[in-house]
Design a protein around this motif. Structure first.
Motif, PDB file in Angstrom:
ATOM      1  N   ALA A  49      35.009 -38.915  88.540  1.00 22.36           N
ATOM      2  CA  ALA A  49      34.403 -38.139  87.451  1.00 22.36           C
ATOM      3  C   ALA A  49      35.411 -37.913  86.324  1.00 22.36           C
ATOM      4  CB  ALA A  49      33.880 -36.810  87.982  1.00 22.36           C
ATOM      5  N   ALA A  50      36.660 -37.620  86.679  1.00 22.35           N
ATOM      6  CA  ALA A  50      37.697 -37.423  85.666  1.00 22.35           C
ATOM      7  C   ALA A  50      37.939 -38.711  84.885  1.00 22.35           C
ATOM      8  CB  ALA A  50      38.986 -36.935  86.321  1.00 22.35           C
ATOM      9  N   SER A  51      37.911 -39.854  85.569  1.00 29.20           N
ATOM     10  CA  SER A  51      38.103 -41.132  84.879  1.00 29.20           C
ATOM     11  C   SER A  51      36.956 -41.421  83.919  1.00 29.20           C
ATOM     12  CB  SER A  51      38.226 -42.273  85.895  1.00 29.20           C
ATOM     13  OG  SER A  51      39.398 -42.136  86.634  1.00 29.20           O
ATOM     14  N   ILE A  52      35.738 -41.084  84.333  1.00 32.44           N
ATOM     15  CA  ILE A  52      34.586 -41.275  83.443  1.00 32.44           C
ATOM     16  C   ILE A  52      34.756 -40.414  82.190  1.00 32.44           C
ATOM     17  CG2 ILE A  52      32.101 -40.867  83.209  1.00 32.44           C
ATOM     18  CD1 ILE A  52      31.859 -41.695  86.183  1.00 32.44           C
ATOM     19  N   CYS A  53      35.195 -39.188  82.367  1.00 29.64           N
ATOM     20  CA  CYS A  53      35.439 -38.308  81.215  1.00 29.64           C
ATOM     21  C   CYS A  53      36.552 -38.870  80.334  1.00 29.64           C
ATOM     22  CB  CYS A  53      35.783 -36.903  81.683  1.00 29.64           C
ATOM     23  SG  CYS A  53      34.396 -36.044  82.452  1.00 29.64           S
ATOM     24  N   SER A  54      37.617 -39.383  80.938  1.00 34.32           N
ATOM     25  CA  SER A  54      38.712 -39.959  80.158  1.00 34.32           C
ATOM     26  C   SER A  54      38.248 -41.179  79.379  1.00 34.32           C
ATOM     27  CB  SER A  54      39.868 -40.359  81.072  1.00 34.32           C
ATOM     28  OG  SER A  54      40.422 -39.228  81.681  1.00 34.32           O
ATOM     29  N   LEU A  55      37.450 -42.013  80.024  1.00 33.26           N
ATOM     30  CA  LEU A  55      36.930 -43.204  79.366  1.00 33.26           C
ATOM     31  C   LEU A  55      36.056 -42.818  78.184  1.00 33.26           C
ATOM     32  CD1 LEU A  55      36.361 -46.242  79.211  1.00 33.26           C
ATOM     33  CD2 LEU A  55      34.586 -45.924  80.917  1.00 33.26           C
ATOM     34  N   GLY A 167      40.279 -47.325  76.237  1.00 38.93           N
ATOM     35  CA  GLY A 167      39.162 -47.200  77.162  1.00 38.93           C
ATOM     36  C   GLY A 167      39.194 -48.275  78.236  1.00 38.93           C
ATOM     37  N   PHE A 168      39.715 -49.459  77.915  1.00 39.06           N
ATOM     38  CA  PHE A 168      39.795 -50.524  78.916  1.00 39.06           C
ATOM     39  C   PHE A 168      40.769 -50.160  80.038  1.00 39.06           C
ATOM     40  CE2 PHE A 168      38.330 -53.043  75.221  1.00 39.06           C
ATOM     41  CZ  PHE A 168      37.145 -53.489  75.772  1.00 39.06           C
ATOM     42  N   PHE A 169      41.892 -49.544  79.661  1.00 40.34           N
ATOM     43  CA  PHE A 169      42.855 -49.100  80.672  1.00 40.34           C
ATOM     44  C   PHE A 169      42.218 -48.042  81.568  1.00 40.34           C
ATOM     45  CE2 PHE A 169      46.106 -45.959  81.926  1.00 40.34           C
ATOM     46  CZ  PHE A 169      46.887 -46.759  82.747  1.00 40.34           C
ATOM     47  N   ILE A 170      41.550 -47.083  80.933  1.00 40.58           N
ATOM     48  CA  ILE A 170      40.919 -46.015  81.689  1.00 40.58           C
ATOM     49  C   ILE A 170      39.762 -46.558  82.530  1.00 40.58           C
ATOM     50  CG2 ILE A 170      39.723 -43.800  81.488  1.00 40.58           C
ATOM     51  CD1 ILE A 170      41.454 -43.385  78.912  1.00 40.58           C
TER      52      ILE A 170
END
Length: 189
Positions: A49-55, A167-170
């Motif tokens: 979920a945190a990664s989705i928010c970061s992306l 965003g690609f990294f995330i």
């Protein structure tokens, strides 16, 4: 978003860094305590979920920066989300990790204090793993912080495109966490 002086930006970044780190520690501790049997799975899901928010943050800032509105408008959704969470919290009292049966029970608290880990007795293997985790987090944050500038300077991308490209990294982090969750939990999403 409101302060236009570099010192204001640095102060805001400092406060956000402390708040974000505190939030990460508190959420992980509350989830692990609330779901001890499934802690690996819920912690991994929280990271997804945190990664989705970061992306979405990287993409939103990139899109806002390339629009007429500017990057500052990308700071509004988090404010709206926090305000909504505060309203929700007032409407429903949610306490994670607290056990009403233990409230005010000094003998149980004393037993828990006796079981608390003594940092002097932690094995070297723990400290070796802890060091690896700290270094990995440092690398991750370095890529996120300085990646857009490197893309801008060395790849010739504009500021908005460089920010959005992070965003690609995330997205890679998100994919790694989703796949890692499958290996850890032995289940599918």
């Amino acid at each position: 978003a409101l302060l236009h002086h570099p010192l204001g930006t640095l102060a805001a970044a400092f406060v956000m860094g402390i708040a974000g780190s505190l939030l990460l520690a508190l959420v992980n501790a509350a989830l692990a305590e609330a779901h001890p049997r499934w802690s690996a799975r819920v912690l991994t899901e929280a990271q997804v979920a945190a990664s989705i928010c970061s992306l979405s943050t990287a993409v939103l800032i990139g899109l806002a920066a390339s629009s007429q509105l500017g990057w500052r408008v990308a700071m509004l959704p988090p404010v709206v989300c926090v305000a909504g969470l505060l309203l929700l919290g007032r409407a429903r009292r949610i306490t994670l990790g607290s056990d009403p049966a233990r409230t005010g029970n000094a003998s149980v608290d004393a037993v828990d204090a006796a079981r608390a880990p003594n940092l002097e007795r932690l094995p070297r293997r723990f400290w070796a793993r802890w060091t690896v985790v700290v270094l990995v987090i440092g690398i991750e944050f370095s890529v996120v912080f300085w990646g857009p500038e490197i893309l801008r300077v060395h790849a010739g991308l504009g500021a908005a495109e460089a920010s959005a490209s992070m965003g690609f990294f995330i997205m890679g982090m998100l994919l790694g966490r989703v796949l890692g969750a499958r290996f850890i939990a032995g289940s599918t999403f």
